[in-house]
Motif scaffolding. Structure first.
Motif, short mmCIF file in Angstrom:
data_model
loop_
_atom_site.label_atom_id
_atom_site.label_comp_id
_atom_site.label_asym_id
_atom_site.label_seq_id
_atom_site.Cartn_x
_atom_site.Cartn_y
_atom_site.Cartn_z
N GLN A 158 0.83 -1.20 0.00
CA GLN A 158 0.00 0.00 0.00
C GLN A 158 0.86 1.25 0.00
O GLN A 158 2.02 1.23 0.45
CB GLN A 158 -0.91 0.01 1.24
N ALA A 159 0.30 2.32 -0.51
CA ALA A 159 1.00 3.60 -0.50
C ALA A 159 1.44 3.94 0.92
O ALA A 159 0.70 3.74 1.88
CB ALA A 159 0.11 4.70 -1.06
N GLY A 184 3.91 2.42 2.35
CA GLY A 184 4.61 1.25 2.84
C GLY A 184 6.04 1.16 2.35
O GLY A 184 6.55 2.07 1.68
N PRO A 241 2.06 5.31 -5.48
CA PRO A 241 1.56 4.55 -6.64
C PRO A 241 2.41 4.75 -7.89
O PRO A 241 2.58 3.82 -8.68
CB PRO A 241 0.15 5.12 -6.82
N THR A 268 5.17 2.26 -8.97
CA THR A 268 4.82 0.98 -9.57
C THR A 268 5.59 0.78 -10.87
O THR A 268 5.54 1.62 -11.77
CB THR A 268 3.31 0.90 -9.84
N VAL A 317 2.36 -0.59 -6.13
CA VAL A 317 1.96 0.22 -4.98
C VAL A 317 0.51 0.64 -5.18
O VAL A 317 0.19 1.34 -6.15
CB VAL A 317 2.86 1.44 -4.81
N SER A 318 -0.34 0.20 -4.29
CA SER A 318 -1.76 0.53 -4.40
C SER A 318 -2.07 1.81 -3.62
O SER A 318 -1.46 2.10 -2.60
CB SER A 318 -2.61 -0.61 -3.88
N SER A 319 -3.06 2.54 -4.12
CA SER A 319 -3.42 3.81 -3.47
C SER A 319 -4.47 3.60 -2.39
O SER A 319 -5.04 2.53 -2.26
CB SER A 319 -3.93 4.80 -4.51
#
Length: 122
Positions: free
Chosen positions: A13-14, A16, A85, A88, A120-122
């Motif tokens: 996750q963002a 992290g 993000p 990525t 990387v997810s937002s």
């Protein structure tokens, strides 16, 4: 011949962190300049960080990523903190066995790993 194997990528996750590793073959690893590059979908490969006579960082990772090496383990690391993000990409490690002066230029590197995906997810 130098072989490079990356590991440590994944989904985070963002905000992290992840630590990428790159294990290299070769008996003179300590003399190599090592770099990390990345390529996002639809974009050109870009420099991220390098360690040679000094350490070098792309402006967009400065203060967030740290490159280091353990010559006893023939391994270079990329500690990635405060991930966004836009980080990525597929991350590649590369070796410049001649340790040229252009550590930020991908043309200096003659050996490349297969890449590891960082998402990387937002």
């Amino acid at each position: 011949q130098v072989q490079l194997v990356e590991s440590g990528g994944g989904l985070v996750q963002a905000g992290g962190s992840l630590r990428l590793s790159c294990a290299a073959s070769g008996r003179t690893f300590s003399s190599y300049a090592m770099g990390w590059f990345r390529q996002a979908p639809g974009k050109e490969r870009e420099f991220v960080a390098a360690i040679s006579w000094s350490t070098y960082y792309a402006h967009f990772v400065k203060g967030r990523f740290i490159i280091s090496r353990d010559n006893a383990k023939n391994t270079v690391y990329l500690q990635m903190n405060s991930l966004k993000p836009e980080d990525t990409a597929v991350y590649y490690c590369a070796a410049d066995i001649d340790r040229t002066s252009y550590a930020t230029d991908d043309r200096s590197y003659g050996y490349w790993g297969q890449g590891t995906q960082v998402t990387v997810s937002s």
